[in-house]
Design a protein around this motif. Sequence first.
Motif, PDB file in Angstrom:
ATOM      1  N   SER A  12      40.838  71.563 -80.944  1.00 42.94           N
ATOM      2  CA  SER A  12      41.185  70.172 -80.659  1.00 42.94           C
ATOM      3  C   SER A  12      41.743  69.473 -81.896  1.00 42.94           C
ATOM      4  O   SER A  12      42.682  68.679 -81.789  1.00 42.94           O
ATOM      5  CB  SER A  12      39.973  69.415 -80.112  1.00 42.94           C
ATOM      6  OG  SER A  12      38.927  69.397 -81.059  1.00 42.94           O
ATOM      7  N   GLY A  30      35.636  59.687 -82.652  1.00 41.23           N
ATOM      8  CA  GLY A  30      34.925  60.476 -81.662  1.00 41.23           C
ATOM      9  C   GLY A  30      33.496  60.849 -82.007  1.00 41.23           C
ATOM     10  O   GLY A  30      32.851  61.546 -81.234  1.00 41.23           O
ATOM     11  N   ARG A  32      29.862  60.497 -81.741  1.00 39.53           N
ATOM     12  CA  ARG A  32      29.030  59.791 -80.756  1.00 39.53           C
ATOM     13  C   ARG A  32      27.581  60.220 -80.855  1.00 39.53           C
ATOM     14  O   ARG A  32      26.890  60.437 -79.871  1.00 39.53           O
ATOM     15  CB  ARG A  32      29.567  60.053 -79.337  1.00 39.53           C
ATOM     16  CG  ARG A  32      30.954  59.468 -79.079  1.00 39.53           C
ATOM     17  CD  ARG A  32      30.952  57.955 -79.099  1.00 39.53           C
ATOM     18  NE  ARG A  32      32.270  57.397 -78.868  1.00 39.53           N
ATOM     19  CZ  ARG A  32      33.149  57.119 -79.831  1.00 39.53           C
ATOM     20  NH1 ARG A  32      32.846  57.360 -81.103  1.00 39.53           N
ATOM     21  NH2 ARG A  32      34.340  56.606 -79.554  1.00 39.53           N
ATOM     22  N   SER A  77      38.897  54.350 -80.674  1.00 41.77           N
ATOM     23  CA  SER A  77      38.872  55.137 -79.428  1.00 41.77           C
ATOM     24  C   SER A  77      37.776  54.665 -78.480  1.00 41.77           C
ATOM     25  O   SER A  77      37.858  54.885 -77.272  1.00 41.77           O
ATOM     26  CB  SER A  77      38.699  56.624 -79.739  1.00 41.77           C
ATOM     27  OG  SER A  77      37.412  56.909 -80.256  1.00 41.77           O
ATOM     28  N   GLU A  80      39.331  52.212 -75.891  1.00 41.96           N
ATOM     29  CA  GLU A  80      40.476  52.629 -75.076  1.00 41.96           C
ATOM     30  C   GLU A  80      39.976  53.267 -73.792  1.00 41.96           C
ATOM     31  O   GLU A  80      39.466  54.388 -73.797  1.00 41.96           O
ATOM     32  CB  GLU A  80      41.325  53.648 -75.857  1.00 41.96           C
ATOM     33  CG  GLU A  80      41.990  53.071 -77.095  1.00 41.96           C
ATOM     34  CD  GLU A  80      42.503  54.152 -78.045  1.00 41.96           C
ATOM     35  OE1 GLU A  80      42.473  55.349 -77.667  1.00 41.96           O
ATOM     36  OE2 GLU A  80      42.914  53.798 -79.163  1.00 41.96           O
ATOM     37  N   GLY A  82      41.255  54.828 -71.491  1.00 43.88           N
ATOM     38  CA  GLY A  82      41.758  56.149 -71.150  1.00 43.88           C
ATOM     39  C   GLY A  82      41.235  57.249 -72.053  1.00 43.88           C
ATOM     40  O   GLY A  82      41.388  58.430 -71.744  1.00 43.88           O
ATOM     41  N   SER A  83      40.626  56.874 -73.147  1.00 43.15           N
ATOM     42  CA  SER A  83      40.195  57.878 -74.119  1.00 43.15           C
ATOM     43  C   SER A  83      38.943  58.590 -73.656  1.00 43.15           C
ATOM     44  O   SER A  83      38.070  58.012 -73.019  1.00 43.15           O
ATOM     45  CB  SER A  83      39.927  57.210 -75.470  1.00 43.15           C
ATOM     46  OG  SER A  83      39.272  58.116 -76.344  1.00 43.15           O
ATOM     47  N   LYS A  84      38.841  59.860 -74.005  1.00 46.16           N
ATOM     48  CA  LYS A  84      37.600  60.576 -73.667  1.00 46.16           C
ATOM     49  C   LYS A  84      36.435  60.067 -74.500  1.00 46.16           C
ATOM     50  O   LYS A  84      35.289  60.377 -74.220  1.00 46.16           O
ATOM     51  CB  LYS A  84      37.790  62.081 -73.840  1.00 46.16           C
ATOM     52  CG  LYS A  84      37.960  62.556 -75.268  1.00 46.16           C
ATOM     53  CD  LYS A  84      37.961  64.089 -75.292  1.00 46.16           C
ATOM     54  CE  LYS A  84      38.123  64.613 -76.709  1.00 46.16           C
ATOM     55  NZ  LYS A  84      37.920  66.071 -76.774  1.00 46.16           N
ATOM     56  N   TYR A  85      36.739  59.299 -75.521  1.00 45.27           N
ATOM     57  CA  TYR A  85      35.684  58.715 -76.359  1.00 45.27           C
ATOM     58  C   TYR A  85      35.372  57.264 -75.985  1.00 45.27           C
ATOM     59  O   TYR A  85      34.637  56.580 -76.682  1.00 45.27           O
ATOM     60  CB  TYR A  85      36.090  58.780 -77.835  1.00 45.27           C
ATOM     61  CG  TYR A  85      36.308  60.178 -78.345  1.00 45.27           C
ATOM     62  CD1 TYR A  85      35.321  61.150 -78.200  1.00 45.27           C
ATOM     63  CD2 TYR A  85      37.496  60.528 -78.976  1.00 45.27           C
ATOM     64  CE1 TYR A  85      35.515  62.438 -78.673  1.00 45.27           C
ATOM     65  CE2 TYR A  85      37.697  61.814 -79.458  1.00 45.27           C
ATOM     66  CZ  TYR A  85      36.704  62.761 -79.303  1.00 45.27           C
ATOM     67  OH  TYR A  85      36.898  64.032 -79.777  1.00 45.27           O
ATOM     68  N   PHE A  86      35.985  56.791 -74.893  1.00 49.14           N
ATOM     69  CA  PHE A  86      35.753  55.414 -74.460  1.00 49.14           C
ATOM     70  C   PHE A  86      34.263  55.162 -74.220  1.00 49.14           C
ATOM     71  O   PHE A  86      33.571  55.977 -73.632  1.00 49.14           O
ATOM     72  CB  PHE A  86      36.539  55.130 -73.178  1.00 49.14           C
ATOM     73  CG  PHE A  86      36.289  53.755 -72.615  1.00 49.14           C
ATOM     74  CD1 PHE A  86      36.673  52.629 -73.324  1.00 49.14           C
ATOM     75  CD2 PHE A  86      35.675  53.590 -71.381  1.00 49.14           C
ATOM     76  CE1 PHE A  86      36.458  51.358 -72.816  1.00 49.14           C
ATOM     77  CE2 PHE A  86      35.456  52.317 -70.854  1.00 49.14           C
ATOM     78  CZ  PHE A  86      35.845  51.206 -71.581  1.00 49.14           C
ATOM     79  N   ASP A  87      33.804  54.004 -74.703  1.00 47.61           N
ATOM     80  CA  ASP A  87      32.410  53.608 -74.489  1.00 47.61           C
ATOM     81  C   ASP A  87      32.382  52.128 -74.120  1.00 47.61           C
ATOM     82  O   ASP A  87      32.550  51.258 -74.973  1.00 47.61           O
ATOM     83  CB  ASP A  87      31.588  53.862 -75.753  1.00 47.61           C
ATOM     84  CG  ASP A  87      30.125  53.464 -75.578  1.00 47.61           C
ATOM     85  OD1 ASP A  87      29.757  52.983 -74.479  1.00 47.61           O
ATOM     86  OD2 ASP A  87      29.353  53.635 -76.537  1.00 47.61           O
TER      87      ASP A  87
END
Length: 153
Positions: A12, A30, A32, A77, A80, A82-87
């Motif tokens: 990644s 990212g 978390r 992130s 956002e 759309g981000s996979k890191y969205f919180d």
Amino acid sequence: MRYWLLKSEPDSYSIDHLWAEPGRTTFWDGVRNYQARNFIRDDMKKGHLAFFYHSGAPAPAIAGIVEITRDAYADPSAFEPGSKYFDSKSDPDNPTWFVVDVKAKKKFSEPITLAELRDVKGLDGMELLKRGSRLSVQPVSERHWKVINELRG
DNA sequence: GCCAACGTTGGC
DNA sequence: GCCAACGTTGGC
């Protein structure tokens, strides 16, 4: 001076990705995990150095060295959708998650594999080598930092 | 792909 | 506050 180790899965984001960035610099997004977050937010400072570690690779290894070039700020992130890191719970006025900026300083022509590290005297107690260690942002002692650097002259 | 280790969630 | 269930990490 303090020293760190940052994990990333090379599929990644690898040290080659970082090397190709403008200024060889990016922000380390990212993260978390609260313990890792606390290190980033509270303890990492501009000028510190860190190993760039490739996890989840066929041969997990320290791939190079980066420098922290900016103190912690809110992880964009997290905001956002759309981000996979969205919180959704991270409030821009009181952020939960943080990043620092990192700049690639060195890429080892031969990455220092985890297997190699396990055989090195003098790395006793290193977080990375502990059973079940999963922390993606870890402090590295000055002694361990020096021992590892000496492996590649 | 397996599985141990670990963190988080949620019922009680 | 306890702890079972669940999800993720990451080496092998």
